[in-house]
Scaffold this motif. Structure first.
Motif, mmCIF file in Angstrom:
data_model
loop_
_atom_site.group_PDB
_atom_site.id
_atom_site.type_symbol
_atom_site.label_atom_id
_atom_site.label_comp_id
_atom_site.label_asym_id
_atom_site.label_seq_id
_atom_site.Cartn_x
_atom_site.Cartn_y
_atom_site.Cartn_z
ATOM 1 N N TYR A 277 0.820 -1.208 0.000
ATOM 2 C CA TYR A 277 0.000 0.000 0.000
ATOM 3 C C TYR A 277 0.858 1.263 0.000
ATOM 4 C CZ TYR A 277 -4.079 2.908 1.001
ATOM 5 O OH TYR A 277 -5.078 3.838 0.931
ATOM 6 N N GLU A 278 2.051 1.180 0.546
ATOM 7 C CA GLU A 278 2.964 2.331 0.558
ATOM 8 C C GLU A 278 3.388 2.737 -0.842
ATOM 9 O OE1 GLU A 278 6.247 1.463 3.140
ATOM 10 O OE2 GLU A 278 4.967 1.282 4.900
ATOM 11 N N ARG B 237 -1.494 1.064 -4.537
ATOM 12 C CA ARG B 237 -2.532 1.613 -3.652
ATOM 13 C C ARG B 237 -3.940 1.409 -4.227
ATOM 14 N NH1 ARG B 237 -0.519 6.705 -1.354
ATOM 15 N NH2 ARG B 237 0.574 5.181 -0.112
ATOM 16 N N GLU B 238 -4.137 1.734 -5.506
ATOM 17 C CA GLU B 238 -5.465 1.597 -6.103
ATOM 18 C C GLU B 238 -5.902 0.133 -6.161
ATOM 19 O OE1 GLU B 238 -7.836 2.522 -10.244
ATOM 20 O OE2 GLU B 238 -6.024 3.668 -9.807
ATOM 21 N N ILE C 223 -5.083 -2.255 -4.072
ATOM 22 C CA ILE C 223 -5.436 -2.687 -2.716
ATOM 23 C C ILE C 223 -6.747 -2.039 -2.280
ATOM 24 C CG2 ILE C 223 -4.715 -2.631 -0.296
ATOM 25 C CD1 ILE C 223 -1.842 -3.099 -1.396
ATOM 26 N N GLU C 224 -6.960 -0.776 -2.625
ATOM 27 C CA GLU C 224 -8.240 -0.130 -2.316
ATOM 28 C C GLU C 224 -9.392 -0.864 -2.988
ATOM 29 O OE1 GLU C 224 -9.195 2.128 -0.212
ATOM 30 O OE2 GLU C 224 -7.238 2.827 0.448
ATOM 31 N N THR C 225 -9.188 -1.295 -4.235
ATOM 32 C CA THR C 225 -10.211 -2.059 -4.946
ATOM 33 C C THR C 225 -10.482 -3.377 -4.226
ATOM 34 O OG1 THR C 225 -9.613 -1.070 -7.063
ATOM 35 C CG2 THR C 225 -10.808 -3.162 -7.145
ATOM 36 N N PHE D 270 -10.098 -3.948 -0.998
ATOM 37 C CA PHE D 270 -10.851 -3.628 0.215
ATOM 38 C C PHE D 270 -12.309 -3.316 -0.115
ATOM 39 C CE2 PHE D 270 -6.779 -2.083 2.482
ATOM 40 C CZ PHE D 270 -6.495 -3.367 2.882
ATOM 41 N N ASP D 271 -12.552 -2.614 -1.229
ATOM 42 C CA ASP D 271 -13.931 -2.353 -1.659
ATOM 43 C C ASP D 271 -14.657 -3.666 -1.921
ATOM 44 O OD1 ASP D 271 -13.582 0.384 -1.466
ATOM 45 O OD2 ASP D 271 -13.234 0.667 -3.623
ATOM 46 N N ASP D 272 -13.961 -4.623 -2.532
ATOM 47 C CA ASP D 272 -14.555 -5.941 -2.781
ATOM 48 C C ASP D 272 -14.922 -6.626 -1.468
ATOM 49 O OD1 ASP D 272 -14.236 -5.571 -5.506
ATOM 50 O OD2 ASP D 272 -12.478 -6.881 -5.661
ATOM 51 N N ARG E 9 -15.566 -5.133 1.422
ATOM 52 C CA ARG E 9 -16.709 -4.419 2.001
ATOM 53 C C ARG E 9 -18.009 -4.761 1.285
ATOM 54 N NH1 ARG E 9 -12.696 -0.347 3.197
ATOM 55 N NH2 ARG E 9 -12.642 0.367 1.047
#
Length: 116
Positions: A80-81, A86-87, A89-91, A93-95, A97
């Motif tokens: 993530y650093e 980053r994008e 990993i954010e995707t 995490f969205d999955d 959630r």
């Protein structure tokens, strides 16, 4: 990305019902906790087997990744650093959630309630 349709890996699940845990460290791997209460506890998950909670209450109780789960989260934090990851990993995490946000999931009763 992992396939969303792949079922979770479950070897065998031990069901624990209606128990009260106070001031304990509880390993969730391979167990399903139903209608239990956790007060001042730490719930560990290691990633070796799927574990779950349903209809439980949690008061001043936290989650602690250990073993493979801890390694996975450390790897994700390092990735993530890097702005290039980053994008991605954010995707992911969205999955996570959104896994239970479909119309088949119960909306009126939470899996667990968390109290401060």
């Amino acid at each position: 990305m992992p396939q969303k349709d792949r079922p979770p890996r479950v070897v065998s699940v031990r069901v624990v019902q209606g128990q009260a845990f106070v001031g304990q460290t509880i390993r969730i791997d391979g167990r399903r906790f139903e209608r239990c209460s956790f007060t001042d506890c730490v719930i560990e998950f290691g990633g070796a087997e799927i574990g779950s909670i349903a209809g439980c209450s949690l008061t001043r109780t936290g989650l602690a990744p250990v073993d493979a789960a801890e390694t996975t989260l450390q790897q994700l934090a390092l990735m993530y650093e890097d702005p290039g990851f980053r994008e991605v990993i954010e995707t992911m995490f969205d999955d996570v959630r959104g896994m239970f946000a479909d119309e088949d999931a119960p909306s009126s009763s939470p899996v667990a309630s968390f109290d401060a």
